[in-house]
Design a protein around this motif. Structure first.
Motif, PDB file in Angstrom:
ATOM      1  N   GLY A   1      10.084  73.873  38.352  1.00  0.00           N
ATOM      2  CA  GLY A   1       9.113  72.796  38.175  1.00  0.00           C
ATOM      3  C   GLY A   1       9.683  71.481  37.663  1.00  0.00           C
ATOM      4  N   ASP A   2      10.945  71.490  37.203  1.00  0.00           N
ATOM      5  CA  ASP A   2      11.529  70.231  36.693  1.00  0.00           C
ATOM      6  C   ASP A   2      13.060  70.326  36.799  1.00  0.00           C
ATOM      7  OD1 ASP A   2      11.305  67.679  35.582  1.00  0.00           O
ATOM      8  OD2 ASP A   2      11.419  68.408  33.515  1.00  0.00           O
ATOM      9  N   LEU A   3      13.518  70.690  38.009  1.00  0.00           N
ATOM     10  CA  LEU A   3      14.919  71.098  38.177  1.00  0.00           C
ATOM     11  C   LEU A   3      15.839  69.900  38.449  1.00  0.00           C
ATOM     12  CD1 LEU A   3      16.741  73.524  38.097  1.00  0.00           C
ATOM     13  CD2 LEU A   3      16.081  74.095  40.433  1.00  0.00           C
TER      14      LEU A   3
ATOM     15  N   ILE B   1      18.090  75.421  32.365  1.00  0.00           N
ATOM     16  CA  ILE B   1      17.270  75.483  31.147  1.00  0.00           C
ATOM     17  C   ILE B   1      15.911  74.814  31.398  1.00  0.00           C
ATOM     18  CG2 ILE B   1      19.339  75.443  29.667  1.00  0.00           C
ATOM     19  CD1 ILE B   1      18.678  72.471  29.053  1.00  0.00           C
ATOM     20  N   ASP B   2      15.020  74.943  30.409  1.00  0.00           N
ATOM     21  CA  ASP B   2      13.792  74.113  30.329  1.00  0.00           C
ATOM     22  C   ASP B   2      12.726  74.303  31.411  1.00  0.00           C
ATOM     23  OD1 ASP B   2      14.438  72.833  28.064  1.00  0.00           O
ATOM     24  OD2 ASP B   2      14.724  70.838  28.923  1.00  0.00           O
ATOM     25  N   PRO B   3      12.366  75.531  31.777  1.00  0.00           N
ATOM     26  CA  PRO B   3      11.350  75.668  32.839  1.00  0.00           C
ATOM     27  C   PRO B   3       9.901  75.569  32.332  1.00  0.00           C
ATOM     28  CG  PRO B   3      12.147  77.832  32.224  1.00  0.00           C
ATOM     29  CD  PRO B   3      12.876  76.843  31.333  1.00  0.00           C
ATOM     30  N   GLU B   4       9.608  74.600  31.467  1.00  0.00           N
ATOM     31  CA  GLU B   4       8.249  74.532  30.923  1.00  0.00           C
ATOM     32  C   GLU B   4       7.230  74.022  31.938  1.00  0.00           C
ATOM     33  OE1 GLU B   4      10.218  70.868  28.834  1.00  0.00           O
ATOM     34  OE2 GLU B   4       8.734  71.857  27.601  1.00  0.00           O
ATOM     35  N   PHE B   5       7.696  73.453  33.043  1.00  0.00           N
ATOM     36  CA  PHE B   5       6.783  73.003  34.094  1.00  0.00           C
ATOM     37  C   PHE B   5       6.542  74.102  35.143  1.00  0.00           C
ATOM     38  CE2 PHE B   5       7.925  69.065  32.149  1.00  0.00           C
ATOM     39  CZ  PHE B   5       6.927  68.153  32.456  1.00  0.00           C
TER      40      PHE B   5
ATOM     41  N   GLY C   1      19.184  67.003  34.270  1.00  0.00           N
ATOM     42  CA  GLY C   1      19.017  67.112  32.816  1.00  0.00           C
ATOM     43  C   GLY C   1      18.532  68.492  32.410  1.00  0.00           C
ATOM     44  N   SER C   2      18.127  69.319  33.376  1.00  0.00           N
ATOM     45  CA  SER C   2      17.689  70.699  33.094  1.00  0.00           C
ATOM     46  C   SER C   2      18.779  71.708  33.475  1.00  0.00           C
ATOM     47  CB  SER C   2      16.425  71.046  33.889  1.00  0.00           C
ATOM     48  OG  SER C   2      15.345  70.233  33.529  1.00  0.00           O
ATOM     49  N   ILE C   3      19.992  71.195  33.634  1.00  0.00           N
ATOM     50  CA  ILE C   3      21.094  72.092  34.017  1.00  0.00           C
ATOM     51  C   ILE C   3      22.253  71.828  33.063  1.00  0.00           C
ATOM     52  CG2 ILE C   3      22.727  72.705  35.862  1.00  0.00           C
ATOM     53  CD1 ILE C   3      20.593  71.613  37.879  1.00  0.00           C
TER      54      ILE C   3
END
Ligand code: SR1
Ligand code: MG
Length: 429
Positions: free
Chosen positions: A237-239, A254-258, A242-244
């Motif tokens: 959802g937000d790949l 990281i960071d799959p809050e979406f 900055g999420s890697i």
């Protein structure tokens, strides 16, 4: 669905976090030594949450706590704590489907909206590495394993319909995070919106022309509908980059809050968009002309390989692991059936490619005209040079959205990007 228990929630500052972790015997042992001696540093530079690094005599952990509002904007923009629940759920699923490609989960506290994870060291946020011009030789293999496996195994190609519907329902409550995407990616950059910003005055004319471009508005509206109404698979959802987190030999998502069930092209498109933005930003980071040529070549090759390897791995899973209710094998008997099904698999991948480049384009445009920008462009100090890089990215993105038929393969995308590398846009101001 996640329950909000606002009464039990409190923002953990250093002392509160120390006490909380000291009360968890496994984590206390992992950190080691006297809790009073642990170093606790808040390092969050994302848009939404608190992130702490905690180090003790023996080891370290990363701790993420959701705030009840959007960190980037402040308390005037409330946001449900339940996103920590969906992030934990998604991380657990991704760890099962793509082992070794997400951080290990060590602890989750629903009431505090808090998750403790493996400390990734010496990994850095990939975007920072790309700005510095670093190449990552493991990236293609790792990110395509992650995307192919998480998307395939949560789709109707792998799951029975009832299980898939249960899975959709488990993430359906994450709609506040989806709404952020619906507004910030699919709507605001194309209209006057208070939170929009761009590199003024140089992009003033381009921003105005986008607000007037009805073909672009149709294209982004079709993509928005697909995002809202196509629960194909469990998305990160937000790949973005900055999420890697990466080293030259390891990749962690990281960071799959979406996370929610949406169209697969949204995740793959995010990866491609962020590589393309790194490519266009690169000229602005040169100290001498041409010094980043090797890096830029690597970025475009990476764009090509991400799609090619993703498609190869996804198709391979479909041929060998298809236990879902879609495309019943009984409808494709014998050699004739097998050949027709294989042709359909390729047609499916072509549709997915078109979605992917559309979403990639939307993801580039939002970082140039919307609320949340990215460091690739923002770290170009000279505003005219920044606007030039951004205008090149926008020109490619508009083509990918509006003239999708001209982009049949990933080589059409990288070929067009290469041609725009030294294009001089007409800037305002
Ligand atoms: C208000 S949140 C802005 C952005 O940060 C996240 O990383 C997502 O990309 C979101 O759109
Ligand atoms: Mg994030």
């Amino acid at each position: 669905m996640a329950q909000q228990q606002a009464g039990d929630y409190r923002i953990l500052h250093e002392a509160g976090l120390r006490d909380h972790l000291a009360g968890l015997s496994d984590l206390k042992a992992l950190l080691g030594g006297d809790p009073a001696s642990w170093s606790i540093t808040e390092v969050g530079d994302g848009n939404l949450n608190l992130v702490f690094i905690v180090k003790g005599a023996r080891g370290g952990v990363a701790v993420k706590q959701a705030l009840p509002y959007v960190r980037l904007v402040g308390e005037s923009w409330p946001l449900p704590l339940s996103r920590a629940h969906y992030e934990y759920l998604a991380l657990s699923k991704q760890a099962q489907l793509a082992p070794g490609l997400v951080p290990a989960l060590l602890h989750h506290n629903e009431r505090l909206a808090l998750t403790v994870m493996e400390l990734l060291e010496p990994h850095i946020i990939m975007r920072k590495g790309l700005v510095a011009g670093t190449q990552y030789p493991r990236f293609v293999d790792d990110i395509t394993t992650f995307t192919a496996r998480t998307l395939f195994f949560t789709s109707d190609l792998a799951l029975p319909a009832a299980g898939k519907k249960e899975a959709i329902a488990a993430f359906a409550g994450n709609h506040a995070l989806c709404k952020i995407t619906e507004d910030l990616i699919f709507t605001d950059p194309y209209r006057i919106a208070e939170q929009n910003r761009w590199t003024a005055p140089y992009l003033d004319g381009l921003a105005a022309s986008m607000r007037d471009d009805m073909e672009l508005h149709v294209a982004i509206s079709r993509l928005k509908l697909k995002f809202i109404a196509s629960p194909e698979a469990l998305l990160h959802g937000d790949l973005h980059t900055g999420s890697i987190m990466v080293t030259e030999s390891q990749t962690r998502v990281i960071d799959p809050e979406f996370a929610f069930y949406g169209p697969m092209g949204f995740d793959v498109g995010a990866v491609l968009a962020n590589l393309l933005m790194a490519y266009f930003a690169s000229a602005g980071h040169e100290r001498t002309p041409g010094e980043r040529q090797a890096f830029e070549r690597w970025v475009l090759e990476t764009v090509e390989k991400v799609w090619i390897e993703f498609a190869r791995k996804f198709l391979d899973l479909w041929r060998t692991q298809a236990r879902g209710d879609a495309y019943p094998v009984s409808l494709f008997p014998g050699e004739k059936g097998a050949m027709r099904l294989e042709a359909e698999r390729h047609a499916y991948m072509q549709r997915l490619f078109t979605d992917t480049i559309g979403f990639a384009a939307a993801k580039s445009i939002r970082r140039i005209f919307g609320l949340a920008h990215n460091a690739d462009f923002e770290l170009i100090a000279d505003l005219k040079s920044r606007a030039t890089s951004e205008a090149r990215a926008v020109r490619l993105a508009r083509g990918m959205m509006v003239e999708a038929a001209a982009f049949r393969t990933i080589f059409d995308v990288t070929g067009a990007a290469r041609k725009l590398r030294d294009w001089q846009p007409e800037l305002s101001g």
